[in-house]
Design an enzyme around this catalytic site. Structure first.
Site, short mmCIF file in Angstrom:
data_model
loop_
_atom_site.label_atom_id
_atom_site.label_comp_id
_atom_site.label_asym_id
_atom_site.label_seq_id
_atom_site.Cartn_x
_atom_site.Cartn_y
_atom_site.Cartn_z
N ASN A 1 -94.30 -48.21 -1.71
CA ASN A 1 -93.54 -49.45 -1.86
C ASN A 1 -92.42 -49.56 -1.19
OD1 ASN A 1 -92.43 -47.43 -3.76
ND2 ASN A 1 -91.43 -49.25 -4.77
N GLY B 1 -94.48 -42.06 -7.99
CA GLY B 1 -95.67 -42.82 -7.96
C GLY B 1 -95.82 -43.55 -9.47
N THR C 1 -97.36 -43.81 -13.37
CA THR C 1 -97.15 -42.65 -14.51
C THR C 1 -98.57 -42.11 -14.94
OG1 THR C 1 -95.53 -44.12 -15.67
CG2 THR C 1 -97.00 -42.99 -17.15
N THR D 1 -100.86 -41.42 -12.55
CA THR D 1 -100.90 -40.27 -11.49
C THR D 1 -99.76 -38.75 -12.21
OG1 THR D 1 -101.43 -42.07 -9.91
CG2 THR D 1 -100.88 -39.56 -9.00
N GLU E 1 -90.94 -39.19 -10.68
CA GLU E 1 -90.49 -40.54 -10.79
C GLU E 1 -91.43 -41.29 -11.12
OE1 GLU E 1 -87.14 -40.96 -11.00
OE2 GLU E 1 -86.44 -38.82 -10.59
N CYS F 1 -89.86 -50.16 -7.86
CA CYS F 1 -89.74 -49.89 -9.51
C CYS F 1 -88.68 -50.24 -10.36
CB CYS F 1 -89.89 -48.17 -9.38
SG CYS F 1 -88.42 -47.62 -8.54
N GLU G 1 -83.58 -37.43 -9.65
CA GLU G 1 -83.16 -37.18 -8.48
C GLU G 1 -81.74 -37.68 -8.00
OE1 GLU G 1 -86.26 -39.31 -6.46
OE2 GLU G 1 -87.58 -37.66 -6.13
P1 NAD Z 1 -99.72 -43.73 -7.03
O1 NAD Z 1 -99.50 -43.05 -8.25
O2 NAD Z 1 -101.09 -44.50 -6.82
O3 NAD Z 1 -99.42 -43.07 -5.84
C1 NAD Z 1 -98.35 -42.28 -5.33
C2 NAD Z 1 -98.78 -40.95 -4.72
O4 NAD Z 1 -99.55 -40.08 -5.26
C3 NAD Z 1 -99.83 -41.44 -3.27
O5 NAD Z 1 -99.18 -40.72 -2.24
C4 NAD Z 1 -100.89 -41.14 -3.80
O6 NAD Z 1 -101.96 -40.76 -2.61
C5 NAD Z 1 -100.69 -39.91 -4.64
N1 NAD Z 1 -101.79 -39.49 -5.49
C6 NAD Z 1 -102.58 -40.17 -6.00
N2 NAD Z 1 -103.59 -39.51 -6.67
C7 NAD Z 1 -103.13 -38.36 -6.65
C8 NAD Z 1 -103.56 -37.11 -7.40
N3 NAD Z 1 -104.64 -37.07 -8.12
N4 NAD Z 1 -102.74 -35.89 -7.00
C9 NAD Z 1 -101.71 -35.95 -6.34
N5 NAD Z 1 -101.37 -37.08 -5.85
C10 NAD Z 1 -101.76 -38.23 -5.93
O7 NAD Z 1 -98.69 -44.82 -7.07
P2 NAD Z 1 -98.38 -46.03 -5.78
O8 NAD Z 1 -99.32 -47.14 -6.23
O9 NAD Z 1 -98.46 -45.28 -4.45
O10 NAD Z 1 -97.11 -46.70 -6.30
C11 NAD Z 1 -96.71 -47.58 -7.15
C12 NAD Z 1 -95.99 -46.83 -8.50
O11 NAD Z 1 -94.93 -45.84 -7.95
C13 NAD Z 1 -95.52 -47.78 -9.50
O12 NAD Z 1 -96.04 -47.31 -10.78
C14 NAD Z 1 -94.10 -47.83 -9.37
O13 NAD Z 1 -93.36 -47.98 -10.65
C15 NAD Z 1 -93.97 -46.23 -9.01
N6 NAD Z 1 -92.72 -45.93 -8.43
C16 NAD Z 1 -91.68 -45.12 -9.18
C17 NAD Z 1 -90.23 -45.01 -8.64
C18 NAD Z 1 -89.23 -44.33 -9.24
O14 NAD Z 1 -88.47 -43.97 -8.61
N7 NAD Z 1 -89.39 -44.22 -10.45
C19 NAD Z 1 -90.10 -45.57 -7.06
C20 NAD Z 1 -91.30 -46.08 -6.69
C21 NAD Z 1 -92.32 -46.60 -7.24
#
Ligand code: NAD
Length: 480
Positions: free
Chosen positions: A150, A226, A228, A230, A248, A282, A461
């Site tokens: 994002n 990423g 929750t 994952t 996060e 997020c 962080e």
């Molecule tokens: P995602 O969990 O699908 O992917 C995040 C990252 O994890 C990607 O690089 C992905 O390739 C990797 N990944 C996926 N499967 C994995 C595995 N089995 N092992 C290790 N890595 C793996 O999330 P997304 O769709 O890319 O992002 C959106 C999500 O991120 C939303 O839920 C959003 O709220 C969250 N987010 C949180 C914050 C925060 O600071 N809390 C900030 C931005 C986004």
């Protein structure tokens, strides 16, 4: 077609397998570049390069590490236009947003940690006339940094900068959905003179590359941002290996509007906090609670302004809402609009795919969407949608709105609008969230702790918190 490459041991290289994945431009709905389909072999090479670089980088004077990171920040600034355009094409966000927020913030992240690390000091604990304890904070080794799509360069650099500044080497994986600016950053690292192997960037799918980083026995810390689900999966692998973990995760943030707020300021900020980056931040407030006396006034003004927001080509400077990051994400977001209708909600504006003329005719766009008439505990109001969809709900008392605001499994951020200072303090104390914004949104001081409560994450962080995460404390006790 342009090929993105991995950055391993200071070199730009293809994946060992020779396989590539399609990378889409979401505003035109077409493939525009290729991304390495890396696997555990590439992660292994990256880890070995990082491990080999660690002895020297970890004892490189802080001032020298700081100088290199400052140079990297300067190079990001110097390439602002190019990086902003690349981020916009890769992610679908308006180029104006990438230029004013994402890319400047990536430079700030490096600059912030380049200076923070030289200001950072540790504690001493004196036992009167018996002994003195002092705390050493030492870099740990190879850090695994995994980031989402994002805010691609912004969040990628938010992890890498403190990890490198504190003397660790890094194996990083940007999202496969938005890999371009991490690739461009690797070129800037070479230009900045970052020693070989200190930072390694491996592109590819989460279940292959991310999984290999998480499982690697010699990557003792994982910083992940990423979803929750994952995060839970990563924790299930990393926790039994006793890795340090920073998670996060997702959110479902409340935006609480009291009748005594500064209405105009609240309205313009609420439009941003609802729909900036197509609602894919997020920290966006997706559940809007409005005190009943101003509910109708708010609803009329909000719907009127939001229905006039321009959804269009992200490359156009006047566009307020760009494309959704992928077709599958667009479909997921729209499925939540269907769910909201099934749950008895009324769509006040938006609710469907937006069709954009010209070269974006095949792109993935959604009209900003406002829904009313839902109960606070229905699925639409409990699950993260992560798109341009908000719900509005009236409330009567502070107790009632706190109960509704705190009712989800998430606890990332919250926003409160009131001119009453005592009420603001009460709300701040009682909201279950890592961040409470009063009369503002996304106002960020990089020194503050950043992160979420409940299922929005583990750890923080930001500021010195990140330097603490990326170092191991060691107490040294000296008897007088
Ligand atoms: P995602 O969990 O699908 O992917 C995040 C990252 O994890 C990607 O690089 C992905 O390739 C990797 N990944 C996926 N499967 C994995 C595995 N089995 N092992 C290790 N890595 C793996 O999330 P997304 O769709 O890319 O992002 C959106 C999500 O991120 C939303 O839920 C959003 O709220 C969250 N987010 C949180 C914050 C925060 O600071 N809390 C900030 C931005 C986004």
């Amino acid at each position: 077609m342009k090929k993105i490459l991995n950055y391993i041991n200071g070199e730009l290289v293809g994946p060992k397998s020779g396989q590539y994945l399609d990378n889409y431009n979401p505003s035109i709905g077409k493939v525009y570049s290729l991304i390495p389909n890396s696997d555990a072999d590439d992660v292994q090479r990256a880890q070995e390069a990082a491990q080999a670089a660690f002895p020297e980088w970890s004892v490189t004077p802080k001032d020298e590490r700081s100088r290199i990171l400052m140079k990297l920040a300067d190079l990001i600034d110097a390439n602002l236009d190019m990086l902003a355009k690349a981020e916009s094409v890769d992610n679908g966000k308006p180029v104006s947003l990438a230029k004013s927020v994402d890319i400047p913030r990536a430079a700030s992240n490096f600059r912030f940690y380049a200076t923070a690390v030289v200001q950072y000091s540790t504690h001493a604990h004196e036992m009167e006339d018996t002994a003195i304890n002092y705390t050493l904070r030492q870099p740990i080794g190879v850090a695994g940094c995994i980031s989402p799509w994002n805010l691609p360069l912004y969040l990628f650099s938010w992890k890498i900068a403190p990890a490198l500044a504190s003397g660790n080497c890094v194996v990083a994986k940007p999202s496969e959905v938005t890999p371009m600016t991490a690739y461009l950053l690797s070129k800037l690292c070479i230009e900045a003179g970052l020693p070989n192997g200190v930072l390694n960037i491996v592109h590819g799918l989460g279940p292959k590359v991310g999984q290999a980083i998480t499982e690697h026995p010699d990557i003792p810390m994982i910083s992940f941002t990423g979803g929750t689900v994952t995060g839970k999966h990563i924790a299930s692998i990393a926790a039994p290996m006793f890795k340090k973990l920073s998670l996060e995760l997702g959110g479902k943030n409340p935006n609480i509007i009291f009748a005594d707020c500064d209405f105009d300021k609240m309205l313009s900020t609420t439009i941003r906090s609802s729909f900036a980056n197509q609602g894919q931040i997020c920290l966006c407030g997706s559940r809007i609670f409005i005190e009943r006396p101003i509910y109708e006034k708010f609803k009329t003004a909000f719907v009127e302004k939001v229905s006039r927001m321009k959804v269009g080509n992200p490359a156009d400077d006047t566009t307020k809402m760009g494309a959704i990051v992928s077709q599958s994400h667009m479909e997921k977001v729209l499925s939540y609009v269907d769910l909201a209708k099934d749950e008895g909600g009324t769509v006040l504006t938006g609710g469907n795919q937006a069709l954009v003329d010209g070269e974006c005719a095949e792109g993935w766009f959604i009209h900003p969407t406002i829904i009313e008439g839902l109960s606070f505990d229905c699925r639409t109001n409990q699950e993260e949608i992560f798109g341009p969809v908000v719900t509005i709900m009236p409330f009567d008392t502070e107790e009632e709105v706190l109960m509704m605001a705190n009712s989800t499994k998430y606890g990332l951020a919250s926003t409160v609008w009131t001119e009453n200072l005592k009420k603001a303090h009460r709300m701040a104390r009682n909201l279950h969230a890592g961040i409470v914004w009063i009369n503002c949104w996304l106002l960020r001081d990089l020194r503050t702790p950043f992160g979420g409560a409940k299922q929005s994450g583990v750890g923080r962080e930001g500021g010195f918190e990140a330097l603490e995460f990326f170092t191991e404390p060691k107490n040294v006790c000296i008897k007088y």
